[in-house]
Design a protein around this motif. Structure first.
Motif, mmCIF file in Angstrom:
data_model
loop_
_atom_site.group_PDB
_atom_site.id
_atom_site.type_symbol
_atom_site.label_atom_id
_atom_site.label_comp_id
_atom_site.label_asym_id
_atom_site.label_seq_id
_atom_site.Cartn_x
_atom_site.Cartn_y
_atom_site.Cartn_z
ATOM 1 N N LYS A 138 -7.435 14.426 -6.700
ATOM 2 C CA LYS A 138 -6.875 15.758 -6.975
ATOM 3 C C LYS A 138 -5.344 15.701 -7.036
ATOM 4 N N GLY A 139 -4.683 15.609 -5.899
ATOM 5 C CA GLY A 139 -3.230 15.697 -5.891
ATOM 6 C C GLY A 139 -2.525 14.532 -5.224
ATOM 7 N N GLU A 140 -3.264 13.729 -4.497
ATOM 8 C CA GLU A 140 -2.657 12.595 -3.803
ATOM 9 C C GLU A 140 -3.491 11.355 -4.062
ATOM 10 N N VAL A 141 -2.833 10.200 -4.044
ATOM 11 C CA VAL A 141 -3.522 8.925 -4.215
ATOM 12 C C VAL A 141 -2.944 7.899 -3.258
ATOM 13 N N ILE A 142 -3.723 6.877 -3.028
ATOM 14 C CA ILE A 142 -3.233 5.688 -2.340
ATOM 15 C C ILE A 142 -3.314 4.549 -3.335
ATOM 16 N N LEU A 143 -2.202 3.856 -3.520
ATOM 17 C CA LEU A 143 -2.163 2.660 -4.352
ATOM 18 C C LEU A 143 -2.291 1.465 -3.423
ATOM 19 N N SER A 144 -3.272 0.642 -3.678
ATOM 20 C CA SER A 144 -3.511 -0.537 -2.854
ATOM 21 C C SER A 144 -3.457 -1.768 -3.751
ATOM 22 N N LYS A 199 0.801 17.990 -13.827
ATOM 23 C CA LYS A 199 0.310 17.427 -15.087
ATOM 24 C C LYS A 199 -0.495 16.144 -14.877
ATOM 25 N N GLY A 200 -0.608 15.689 -13.640
ATOM 26 C CA GLY A 200 -1.337 14.453 -13.370
ATOM 27 C C GLY A 200 -0.476 13.209 -13.458
ATOM 28 N N ARG A 201 0.838 13.408 -13.408
ATOM 29 C CA ARG A 201 1.748 12.260 -13.453
ATOM 30 C C ARG A 201 2.013 11.747 -12.040
ATOM 31 N N MET A 202 2.156 10.449 -11.958
ATOM 32 C CA MET A 202 2.431 9.802 -10.677
ATOM 33 C C MET A 202 3.723 8.998 -10.808
ATOM 34 N N MET A 203 4.558 9.118 -9.795
ATOM 35 C CA MET A 203 5.769 8.310 -9.739
ATOM 36 C C MET A 203 5.400 6.976 -9.096
ATOM 37 N N ILE A 204 5.665 5.887 -9.792
ATOM 38 C CA ILE A 204 5.399 4.564 -9.230
ATOM 39 C C ILE A 204 6.483 4.285 -8.192
ATOM 40 N N PRO A 205 6.096 3.980 -6.959
ATOM 41 C CA PRO A 205 7.091 3.723 -5.916
ATOM 42 C C PRO A 205 8.062 2.601 -6.326
ATOM 43 N N ALA A 206 9.319 2.764 -5.935
ATOM 44 C CA ALA A 206 10.366 1.815 -6.337
ATOM 45 C C ALA A 206 10.017 0.378 -5.948
ATOM 46 N N ASP A 207 9.481 0.177 -4.750
ATOM 47 C CA ASP A 207 9.129 -1.176 -4.310
ATOM 48 C C ASP A 207 8.064 -1.786 -5.217
ATOM 49 N N LEU A 208 7.072 -1.006 -5.592
ATOM 50 C CA LEU A 208 6.022 -1.498 -6.482
ATOM 51 C C LEU A 208 6.572 -1.722 -7.883
ATOM 52 N N LEU A 239 1.307 8.971 -16.564
ATOM 53 C CA LEU A 239 0.292 10.018 -16.621
ATOM 54 C C LEU A 239 -1.072 9.369 -16.434
ATOM 55 N N LEU A 240 -1.791 9.790 -15.397
ATOM 56 C CA LEU A 240 -3.134 9.272 -15.146
ATOM 57 C C LEU A 240 -4.137 10.153 -15.889
ATOM 58 N N PRO A 241 -5.015 9.555 -16.699
ATOM 59 C CA PRO A 241 -5.953 10.342 -17.515
ATOM 60 C C PRO A 241 -6.883 11.204 -16.661
ATOM 61 N N LYS A 242 -7.054 12.455 -17.075
ATOM 62 C CA LYS A 242 -7.854 13.415 -16.313
ATOM 63 C C LYS A 242 -9.288 12.937 -16.121
ATOM 64 N N ALA A 243 -9.905 12.377 -17.149
ATOM 65 C CA ALA A 243 -11.296 11.919 -17.024
ATOM 66 C C ALA A 243 -11.423 10.852 -15.941
ATOM 67 N N GLU A 266 0.879 -1.163 0.000
ATOM 68 C CA GLU A 266 0.000 0.000 0.000
ATOM 69 C C GLU A 266 0.919 1.215 0.000
ATOM 70 N N TYR A 267 0.673 2.144 -0.910
ATOM 71 C CA TYR A 267 1.611 3.238 -1.128
ATOM 72 C C TYR A 267 0.877 4.573 -1.221
ATOM 73 N N ASP A 268 1.418 5.587 -0.569
ATOM 74 C CA ASP A 268 0.931 6.959 -0.697
ATOM 75 C C ASP A 268 1.744 7.627 -1.792
ATOM 76 N N CYS A 269 1.063 8.267 -2.740
ATOM 77 C CA CYS A 269 1.753 8.926 -3.852
ATOM 78 C C CYS A 269 1.152 10.301 -4.089
ATOM 79 N N LYS A 270 1.946 11.155 -4.688
ATOM 80 C CA LYS A 270 1.488 12.490 -5.070
ATOM 81 C C LYS A 270 1.494 12.588 -6.587
ATOM 82 N N LEU A 271 0.540 13.353 -7.110
ATOM 83 C CA LEU A 271 0.501 13.650 -8.539
ATOM 84 C C LEU A 271 1.153 15.007 -8.759
ATOM 85 N N ASP A 272 1.870 15.144 -9.853
ATOM 86 C CA ASP A 272 2.419 16.457 -10.174
ATOM 87 C C ASP A 272 1.335 17.282 -10.868
#
Length: 154
Positions: free
Chosen positions: A106-112, A15-24, A94-98, A7-13
């Motif tokens: 909005k700006g943060e996500v949790i990857l589960s 432009k809506g891009r997310m860095m995939i955590p190194a462990d994942l 890049l995560l699609p805006k739609a 389970e990972y906490d991530c931020k979007l830049d």
């Protein structure tokens, strides 16, 4: 493929891009060349599949009788908005805006990680879901796992 965990906490830049955590990313060999598939989830979250897992899912969906209206409707809703996404050399996607709008992200996500897929959640929605664990979780496990769950207790 081995199953995904974490389970990972991530931020979007901006432009809506997310860095995939190194462990994942280590659990996703070849992701830079193969890419991923993202689509709407069942609970207002997003779901990411590897290309291999998406092909397995599509093969199962293709077995549905498409002359049956409920199957056609399910397919339409399930694959609505599905898109291929690429991962660059530094691990950004890049995560699609739609789709972000659909999930209220909005700006943060949790990857589960959920076995063969990754759910992408708006943090507040994820916290609400995880904080609503039923009091009878053991009974739920017994009901869901059926005899498979009982064998471990024999």
């Amino acid at each position: 493929m081995s199953f995904l965990i974490g389970e990972y906490d991530c931020k979007l830049d901006a432009k809506g891009r997310m860095m995939i955590p190194a462990d994942l990313k280590r659990q996703l060999p070849g992701v830079e060349t193969e890419g991923l598939v993202i689509l709407r989830g069942f609970e207002k979250q997003l779901t990411i599949y590897t290309k291999v897992e998406w092909e397995n899912t599509v093969n199962e969906l293709n077995k549905l009788n498409q002359y049956d209206k409920i199957n056609r409707d399910f397919l339409r809703f399930f694959i609505r908005g599905a898109m291929s996404i690429s991962v660059d050399s530094v691990g950004r996607t890049l995560l699609p805006k739609a789709l972000l709008d659909y999930a209220g992200i909005k700006g943060e996500v949790i990857l589960s990680c959920q076995l063969n897929k990754i759910e992408v959640w708006e943090p507040g929605a994820y916290d609400t879901l995880m904080n609503s664990m039923p009091d009878n979780f053991a009974e739920m496990a017994e009901q869901v796992m059926g005899s498979a769950g009982r064998r471990g207790n024999e």
